[in-house]
Design a protein around this motif. Sequence first.
Motif, mmCIF file in Angstrom:
data_model
loop_
_atom_site.group_PDB
_atom_site.id
_atom_site.type_symbol
_atom_site.label_atom_id
_atom_site.label_comp_id
_atom_site.label_asym_id
_atom_site.label_seq_id
_atom_site.Cartn_x
_atom_site.Cartn_y
_atom_site.Cartn_z
ATOM 1 N N VAL A 178 0.707 -1.270 0.119
ATOM 2 C CA VAL A 178 -0.103 -0.082 -0.050
ATOM 3 C C VAL A 178 1.031 1.378 0.067
ATOM 4 O O VAL A 178 0.624 2.130 -0.377
ATOM 5 N N TRP A 179 1.841 1.309 0.746
ATOM 6 C CA TRP A 179 3.069 2.459 0.903
ATOM 7 C C TRP A 179 3.232 2.646 -0.616
ATOM 8 O O TRP A 179 3.456 3.896 -0.918
ATOM 9 N N LEU A 180 4.004 1.649 -1.128
ATOM 10 C CA LEU A 180 4.798 1.728 -2.434
ATOM 11 C C LEU A 180 3.602 2.250 -3.512
ATOM 12 O O LEU A 180 3.835 3.041 -4.274
ATOM 13 N N LEU A 181 2.262 1.631 -3.595
ATOM 14 C CA LEU A 181 1.228 2.154 -4.552
ATOM 15 C C LEU A 181 1.162 3.628 -4.243
ATOM 16 O O LEU A 181 0.725 4.113 -5.091
ATOM 17 N N PHE A 182 0.860 4.060 -2.979
ATOM 18 C CA PHE A 182 0.708 5.348 -2.554
ATOM 19 C C PHE A 182 1.708 6.309 -3.087
ATOM 20 O O PHE A 182 1.210 7.452 -3.562
ATOM 21 N N HIS A 183 2.755 5.866 -3.330
ATOM 22 C CA HIS A 183 3.831 6.761 -3.733
ATOM 23 C C HIS A 183 4.136 6.562 -5.212
ATOM 24 O O HIS A 183 5.268 6.796 -5.715
ATOM 25 N N TRP A 184 3.330 5.863 -5.867
ATOM 26 C CA TRP A 184 3.556 5.655 -7.387
ATOM 27 C C TRP A 184 4.674 4.848 -7.697
ATOM 28 O O TRP A 184 5.153 4.944 -8.808
ATOM 29 N N LEU A 185 5.063 3.771 -6.849
ATOM 30 C CA LEU A 185 6.157 2.958 -7.207
ATOM 31 C C LEU A 185 5.458 1.669 -7.521
ATOM 32 O O LEU A 185 5.446 0.630 -6.696
ATOM 33 N N TRP A 186 5.137 1.673 -8.839
ATOM 34 C CA TRP A 186 4.289 0.309 -9.030
ATOM 35 C C TRP A 186 5.268 -0.899 -9.309
ATOM 36 O O TRP A 186 4.882 -1.945 -8.835
ATOM 37 N N ILE A 187 6.335 -0.814 -10.053
ATOM 38 C CA ILE A 187 7.343 -2.003 -10.137
ATOM 39 C C ILE A 187 7.735 -2.524 -8.871
ATOM 40 O O ILE A 187 8.024 -3.536 -8.476
ATOM 41 N N GLU A 188 8.339 -1.460 -7.870
ATOM 42 C CA GLU A 188 8.503 -1.905 -6.615
ATOM 43 C C GLU A 188 7.451 -2.646 -5.894
ATOM 44 O O GLU A 188 7.503 -3.666 -4.840
ATOM 45 N N ALA A 189 6.077 -2.077 -5.925
ATOM 46 C CA ALA A 189 4.975 -2.708 -5.369
ATOM 47 C C ALA A 189 4.915 -4.131 -5.827
ATOM 48 O O ALA A 189 4.367 -5.201 -5.051
ATOM 49 N N LEU A 190 4.832 -4.383 -7.087
ATOM 50 C CA LEU A 190 4.718 -5.765 -7.565
ATOM 51 C C LEU A 190 5.772 -6.531 -7.191
ATOM 52 O O LEU A 190 5.631 -7.828 -6.585
#
Length: 161
Positions: A38-50
Amino acid sequence: MAVFVVLEPDVSDLSQAQDRAVLVRDGFSFWAFLLPVVWLLFHWLWIEALAALALMVAAGALATQFGGHPLLGLSLSLLTQLYFGLEARNLRINAMRRCGWRVWGPVEAVNSREAELRYAASADERDVVLEDTPWPQRTNAVRPTLRASMQTATTTFPWKR
């Protein structure tokens, strides 16, 4: 005191770069530890979130596949969360650098407001310095000097200075 990393957009106008600068606090992120995806998606870090989601699913699958102790899955998940809690802000800084932002430098302050004030005070009296500029041409770089005892030191290693 906290350390904030200042990132500026790569624009030609210095005042516009200072107005759009982003300060990222260096250190542990509690919310990235608690909810990494959720934190990574909130900061627009899509690749890192995946990558975080894949790592957490792999840790859970690994724990159930080997049928080990029930705490094995929990410990692997906590290790993953600890990694993202420690490295989340660095991941954000690196993602911004990939998007064309440049690191201006660190600012040490008590909170983000003081960090913004310190950045504004020091940014007004500097010239534009790009990271790709060679060392001797940088205006804000301080060249370290060797002490007299270090200049005359001899070494037993086979390479030459």
